[in-house]
Structures are given as C-alpha cells and as structure tokens.
Design an enzyme around this catalytic site. Structure first.
Site, short mmCIF file in Angstrom:
data_model
loop_
_atom_site.label_atom_id
_atom_site.label_comp_id
_atom_site.label_asym_id
_atom_site.label_seq_id
_atom_site.Cartn_x
_atom_site.Cartn_y
_atom_site.Cartn_z
N TRP A 1 0.85 -1.19 0.00
CA TRP A 1 0.00 0.00 0.00
C TRP A 1 0.88 1.23 0.00
CZ3 TRP A 1 -5.01 0.33 -0.89
CH2 TRP A 1 -5.67 1.52 -0.58
N SER B 1 0.39 -1.65 5.79
CA SER B 1 1.22 -1.44 6.98
C SER B 1 0.74 -2.28 8.16
CB SER B 1 1.23 0.05 7.36
OG SER B 1 1.96 0.78 6.41
N TYR B 2 -0.56 -2.49 8.27
CA TYR B 2 -1.08 -3.30 9.37
C TYR B 2 -0.47 -4.70 9.36
CZ TYR B 2 -4.37 -5.37 12.64
OH TYR B 2 -4.92 -6.01 13.72
N CYS C 1 3.86 3.08 4.96
CA CYS C 1 3.47 4.48 4.95
C CYS C 1 1.97 4.57 5.21
CB CYS C 1 3.81 5.11 3.60
SG CYS C 1 3.29 6.82 3.45
N ILE D 1 -0.87 7.55 5.64
CA ILE D 1 -1.11 8.97 5.45
C ILE D 1 -2.46 9.33 6.08
CG2 ILE D 1 -1.43 10.82 3.75
CD1 ILE D 1 0.38 9.16 1.85
N GLU E 1 -9.44 11.34 6.65
CA GLU E 1 -10.49 12.08 7.34
C GLU E 1 -11.11 11.31 8.50
OE1 GLU E 1 -13.30 13.35 4.41
OE2 GLU E 1 -11.80 14.45 3.27
N THR E 2 -10.68 10.08 8.73
CA THR E 2 -11.26 9.26 9.80
C THR E 2 -10.19 8.89 10.82
OG1 THR E 2 -10.82 7.14 8.72
CG2 THR E 2 -12.86 8.27 8.11
N HIS F 1 -9.14 6.02 11.33
CA HIS F 1 -8.43 4.83 10.84
C HIS F 1 -6.92 5.00 10.97
CE1 HIS F 1 -7.93 1.19 8.43
NE2 HIS F 1 -7.07 1.86 7.67
N ARG G 1 10.16 12.31 2.78
CA ARG G 1 10.88 11.37 3.65
C ARG G 1 11.24 10.07 2.93
NH1 ARG G 1 8.11 14.97 6.04
NH2 ARG G 1 8.59 15.72 8.14
#
Length: 150
Positions: free
Chosen positions: A18, A52-53, A76, A78, A81-82, A84, A123
């Site tokens: 992802w 990432s999880y 990564c 990012i 809006e939630t 999560h 980064r």
C-alpha cells in the site's frame, strides 16, 4: 557516526504494498544502505505484505527463521479524514515492538506516519532524506548490539 559492517548479519525487510509510490523508494533506500555497509545480497530477504497493518505479521513470520539478525519494517500511513490513521499507526507500532520482544531480535520501525502525501515524499528520498536508509542503518547497529551482548 561510524556504522558497523553488515557483512556478517542476515536481514529481513518487510515492505507494505500500500502506498507503493512511497514504500518502493523506502525499500530501495534500505536495500542500498545495507549493501553499502557490507551486507551480502544473499543475506537480505525481502517480503511484501498488503498494507502497513500486516507488517507485524510479516515480521513475525520472517523471524521464525532464527538465522535472521534483524527485520526492517517499511510502510506508509497517510492521515485521512477518519480515525483509521490513529488505529493503524498505534497497532503497527505496538505490534512491531511485541514481535521484537517475542523473538528477542531487533525489529525496526520504518513506517512513515504523515499528514499528507508531500510529507511522505519528502521522507522517501525527498528533501528530508530517505527514512528507509535510516531504518537500515538502525538495523545494522541493533544487530551488532545484539551480537555483542550475546
């Protein structure tokens, strides 16, 4: 800062698919840094996980091979809006720590947790360097520390 030679160590890299536009350069930076400091190509194992999880599970599976001296987790997340973002970042940080303690091996947190895409790009080889490279240097130093203590 002097970096120990990586010649005698075996490394695993677990990288998230992802946000691959970010994790790809992180992977390149980590791999290149390991090679620059003497790691042999045959002593670097790379596995991809969906997000990432899943880095935690990937590192745990990789460390079942007791010959690996350190694992670098690259991902990564990012901000959206939630909430999560908060849940994933917290779970990954705690999970990576848990895997390191469970296996008594260094597991390096190379996960960008940024507010936006530009911060991530900065980064992953941009104006703030490559955090994948920094994670690899940390892995080398921690593998050397672990070897000295044993």
């Amino acid at each position: 800062m002097e970096i120990t030679s990586a010649t005698t160590y075996r490394f695993g890299i677990v990288v998230s698919q992802w946000n691959s536009a970010i994790t790809g350069p992180l992977l390149d930076g980590a791999y290149d840094a390991l090679k620059k400091h003497g790691a042999k190509e045959e002593n670097i194992t790379i596995v991809q996980v969906p997000g990432s999880y899943e880095l935690t599970s990937g590192a745990d599976i990789m460390l079942r091979d007791s010959g690996i001296d350190a694992v670098i987790c690259l991902g990564c997340v990012i901000q959206g809006e939630t909430k999560h973002f908060d849940y994933i970042c917290s779970a990954v940080a705690h999970g990576i720590t848990h895997v390191a303690l469970k296996h008594n091996k260094p597991v390096i947190f190379g996960v960008l947790t940024t507010d936006n895409l530009q911060q991530a790009l900065d980064r992953a080889g941009g104006r703030h360097g490559n955090k994948g490279e920094e994670a690899a240097v940390t892995a080398i130093q921690m593998a050397a520390l672990s070897a000295r203590i044993k």
